[in-house]
Design a protein around this motif. Structure first.
Motif, short mmCIF file in Angstrom:
data_model
loop_
_atom_site.label_atom_id
_atom_site.label_comp_id
_atom_site.label_asym_id
_atom_site.label_seq_id
_atom_site.Cartn_x
_atom_site.Cartn_y
_atom_site.Cartn_z
N ILE A 186 0.84 -1.20 0.00
CA ILE A 186 0.00 0.00 0.00
C ILE A 186 0.87 1.25 0.00
O ILE A 186 1.83 1.36 0.78
CB ILE A 186 -0.94 0.02 1.22
CG1 ILE A 186 -1.97 -1.12 1.11
CG2 ILE A 186 -1.65 1.36 1.35
CD1 ILE A 186 -2.97 -1.17 2.25
N ILE A 187 0.51 2.18 -0.89
CA ILE A 187 1.11 3.52 -0.90
C ILE A 187 0.08 4.47 -0.32
O ILE A 187 -1.06 4.54 -0.80
CB ILE A 187 1.49 3.95 -2.33
CG1 ILE A 187 2.48 2.96 -2.96
CG2 ILE A 187 2.11 5.35 -2.31
CD1 ILE A 187 2.80 3.25 -4.41
N SER A 188 0.46 5.21 0.71
CA SER A 188 -0.44 6.17 1.34
C SER A 188 -0.12 7.56 0.84
O SER A 188 1.03 8.02 0.92
CB SER A 188 -0.31 6.11 2.87
OG SER A 188 -1.10 7.12 3.47
N SER A 189 -1.13 8.25 0.33
CA SER A 189 -0.96 9.62 -0.17
C SER A 189 -2.10 10.45 0.40
O SER A 189 -3.15 10.59 -0.22
CB SER A 189 -0.97 9.63 -1.70
OG SER A 189 -0.99 10.96 -2.19
N VAL A 190 -1.87 10.98 1.60
CA VAL A 190 -2.92 11.69 2.32
C VAL A 190 -2.43 13.10 2.62
O VAL A 190 -1.40 13.27 3.28
CB VAL A 190 -3.31 10.98 3.62
CG1 VAL A 190 -4.43 11.73 4.33
CG2 VAL A 190 -3.73 9.54 3.33
N GLY A 191 -3.16 14.10 2.16
CA GLY A 191 -2.82 15.49 2.47
C GLY A 191 -1.59 15.94 1.73
O GLY A 191 -1.31 15.51 0.61
N HIS A 192 -0.84 16.80 2.36
CA HIS A 192 0.37 17.34 1.75
C HIS A 192 1.59 16.81 2.48
O HIS A 192 1.48 16.04 3.42
CB HIS A 192 0.33 18.88 1.80
CG HIS A 192 -0.85 19.44 1.04
ND1 HIS A 192 -1.00 19.29 -0.32
CD2 HIS A 192 -1.94 20.13 1.46
CE1 HIS A 192 -2.12 19.89 -0.70
NE2 HIS A 192 -2.72 20.40 0.37
N GLU A 193 2.74 17.27 2.05
CA GLU A 193 3.98 16.72 2.58
C GLU A 193 4.14 16.96 4.06
O GLU A 193 4.75 16.18 4.78
CB GLU A 193 5.16 17.34 1.81
CG GLU A 193 6.50 16.70 2.13
CD GLU A 193 7.60 17.20 1.22
OE1 GLU A 193 8.74 16.77 1.42
OE2 GLU A 193 7.30 18.02 0.33
N THR A 194 3.57 18.06 4.56
CA THR A 194 3.71 18.38 5.98
C THR A 194 2.72 17.64 6.86
O THR A 194 2.83 17.68 8.08
CB THR A 194 3.54 19.90 6.19
OG1 THR A 194 2.27 20.30 5.66
CG2 THR A 194 4.64 20.67 5.48
N ASP A 195 1.71 17.01 6.26
CA ASP A 195 0.71 16.27 7.02
C ASP A 195 1.09 14.80 7.10
O ASP A 195 1.26 14.16 6.07
CB ASP A 195 -0.68 16.41 6.37
CG ASP A 195 -1.12 17.87 6.30
OD1 ASP A 195 -0.88 18.60 7.26
OD2 ASP A 195 -1.68 18.25 5.26
N THR A 196 1.21 14.28 8.31
CA THR A 196 1.52 12.85 8.50
C THR A 196 0.38 12.22 9.27
O THR A 196 0.12 12.59 10.42
CB THR A 196 2.84 12.66 9.27
OG1 THR A 196 3.90 13.30 8.54
CG2 THR A 196 3.16 11.17 9.40
N THR A 197 -0.28 11.26 8.66
CA THR A 197 -1.40 10.57 9.29
C THR A 197 -0.96 9.21 9.80
O THR A 197 0.12 8.72 9.46
CB THR A 197 -2.57 10.41 8.31
OG1 THR A 197 -2.14 9.57 7.23
CG2 THR A 197 -3.02 11.76 7.75
N ILE A 198 -1.83 8.59 10.59
CA ILE A 198 -1.57 7.22 11.05
C ILE A 198 -1.46 6.28 9.84
O ILE A 198 -0.63 5.36 9.81
CB ILE A 198 -2.69 6.75 12.00
CG1 ILE A 198 -2.74 7.63 13.25
CG2 ILE A 198 -2.51 5.29 12.38
CD1 ILE A 198 -1.55 7.52 14.15
N ALA A 199 -2.28 6.53 8.83
CA ALA A 199 -2.23 5.68 7.62
C ALA A 199 -0.86 5.76 6.96
O ALA A 199 -0.34 4.76 6.46
CB ALA A 199 -3.31 6.13 6.64
N ASP A 200 -0.24 6.97 6.96
CA ASP A 200 1.10 7.11 6.38
C ASP A 200 2.12 6.27 7.13
O ASP A 200 3.02 5.67 6.54
CB ASP A 200 1.54 8.58 6.42
CG ASP A 200 0.68 9.46 5.52
OD1 ASP A 200 0.19 8.94 4.50
OD2 ASP A 200 0.50 10.64 5.84
N LEU A 201 1.98 6.20 8.46
CA LEU A 201 2.95 5.48 9.27
C LEU A 201 2.81 3.97 9.13
O LEU A 201 3.80 3.24 9.23
CB LEU A 201 2.78 5.88 10.75
CG LEU A 201 3.02 7.37 11.06
CD1 LEU A 201 2.69 7.65 12.51
CD2 LEU A 201 4.45 7.77 10.75
#
Length: 448
Positions: free
Chosen positions: A229-244
């Motif tokens: 899975i590639i997570s692409s949520v928000g912009h570069e400065t936004d880190t979500t739980i899904a990104d982690l």
């Protein structure tokens, strides 16, 4: 006079109405620390709100508690909204909390940090990441069907790698139903199978807009996915739980598509370059092999092959001569030994020894027979002496002179003393030629 006294119930009901009808107590904004808190799963929550000087009991029904985005903890400072009323059974007043959030830290940020710490302890962030396939055939995309995310991914993929197939799994990406929608679509992609890569994402926004990608249900769906899975949520400065939790994080949907697929023209150029290098290497190898072949063709081995085994023929002749010489020497030595052994055998013939041994056997046999006869005669004499001695000692010999022995009629025990019988006892008299039974008339014991 008794009518002037109120019951406890009447007083409590009166006070409760005062609380319920007071407009200032219908909606109260309160700040303080949580005290006496113990989480009750799928139930109402009971605790206290206190400051340095006072404390008030609080209850939050499970319908209101289900909307809380963070996990309350003992000693946490919170902002609560609710109404003040009186609980009739205990006569104590309390606040019925409708809304609660951390004081000084945003509710969503607090929930984000709590879930992040929880999943980190479980190892969801440190799990081995799955590698993205370099040449994917089918790519699933979980996002809104009407947003710019899917358009950016399709445009980038078609520009870079048009042979890949993009399949959209539409999902709600904002609002209360978004988290379940995203998790369900991730599970559906895995259930359908036959996908090489999965992209989830949405455009930028506030933390509230991005919150579905911070929900635990989405994080666990990503973790359980068998597809990278590639997570692409928000912009570069936004880190979500899904990104982690995701295997790869992309700053934008365009970046996600670039991570998912290579550039087809670059790959074709690389293939052509590899092809040219392989052809050149193959041609060089053939040239080197051809040079070696020409060199071998000029060798004497092919022009005069008999020279190859001339040395072996000479060596074979030498070995044959040596073998003949060795065999002749062995045969001569064997003949000499045979002659020597035959002569020694004639001199040391065993026939005379056999005759002497037979004579010795005959003499020894005669000696043994005489010895056995002597021993047998001695044994017979000794036996006759012992039989004669036994006859003298035999009780039958004594009984033949008129003696008898007395036994009990029931136990057959030999009676030796007068103490062993009583008057009227039956006894048995044993003679040499039979027995007789008698009855004791009287007992006469000798005086000592």
């Amino acid at each position: 006079m008794d009518n002037e006294y109120l019951t406890v119930t009447a007083l409590t009901q009166y006070l409760k109405k005062k609380f319920d009808y007071d407009p200032f107590l219908g909606k109260v904004y309160l700040t303080g620390e949580i005290s006496n808190y113990r989480y009750r799963g799928n139930s109402h929550q009971y605790f206290s709100i206190k400051d340095d000087n006072s404390k008030i009991s609080a209850i939050m029904f499970k319908s209101a508690f289900a909307k809380v985005k963070f996990q309350p903890e003992e000693g946490m400072k919170v902002l609560v909204t609710g109404r003040i009323s009186l609980y009739e059974r205990s006569g104590s007043y309390q606040i019925y909390v409708n809304h609660m959030e951390p004081d000084g830290v945003g509710q969503l940020y607090q929930a984000y940090e709590q879930l992040k710490n929880k999943l980190s302890k479980e190892g969801l962030f440190n799990a081995t990441k799955k590698r993205l396939p370099k040449y994917p055939k089918r790519i699933a995309v979980v996002t809104s069907p009407s947003g710019a995310v899917i358009r950016d991914i399709i445009t980038t993929t078609r520009r870079r790698y048009p042979i890949a197939q993009i399949v959209l799994y539409p999902a709600v990406v904002q609002g209360q139903e978004a988290a379940k929608s995203i998790a369900d679509q991730i599970e559906q992609v895995n259930h359908d199978g036959n996908f090489d890569t999965l992209i989830i994402g949405r455009g930028g926004g506030s933390i509230e807009d991005l919150w579905p990608f911070n929900e635990e249900i989405v994080a666990r769906a990503i973790y359980d996915s068998q597809i990278p899975i590639i997570s692409s949520v928000g912009h570069e400065t936004d880190t979500t739980i899904a990104d982690l939790v995701a295997d790869v994080r992309a700053a934008t949907p365009t970046a996600a598509a670039e991570l998912a697929v290579p550039v087809l023209t670059d790959e074709i150029n690389n293939i052509n370059e590899y092809y040219a290098r392989i052809v050149n290497a193959f041609n060089n190898s053939i040239a080197i092999k051809r040079q070696g072949l020409n060199k071998l063709n000029q060798s004497y081995i092919f022009k005069q092959p008999e020279r190859l085994y001339e040395a072996y023929l000479q060596q074979l002749d030498g070995l044959s001569n040596n073998l003949n010489t060795i065999m002749k020497d062995k045969i001569n030595n064997s003949n000499k030994l045979l002659t020597d052994y035959s002569y020694r055998l004639k001199i040391n013939s065993p026939m005379q020894s056999l005759i002497d041994a037979r004579k010795s056997v005959d003499v020894n046999l005669e000696n043994i027979i005489r010895s056995m006869q002597t021993i047998l005669s001695d044994k017979k004499g000794n036996m006759q002496k012992m039989v004669s001695s036994l006859e003298h000692l035999s009780p039958l010999k004594t009984m033949s002179r008129g003696y008898a022995y007395v036994t009990s009629t029931d136990s057959q025990k030999v009676i030796k003393k007068v103490d062993e019988v009583n008057n009227n006892d039956e006894i048995k008299l044993n003679f040499i030629d039979g027995s007789a039974y008698a009855e004791v008339k009287s007992v006469d014991k000798k005086e000592q």
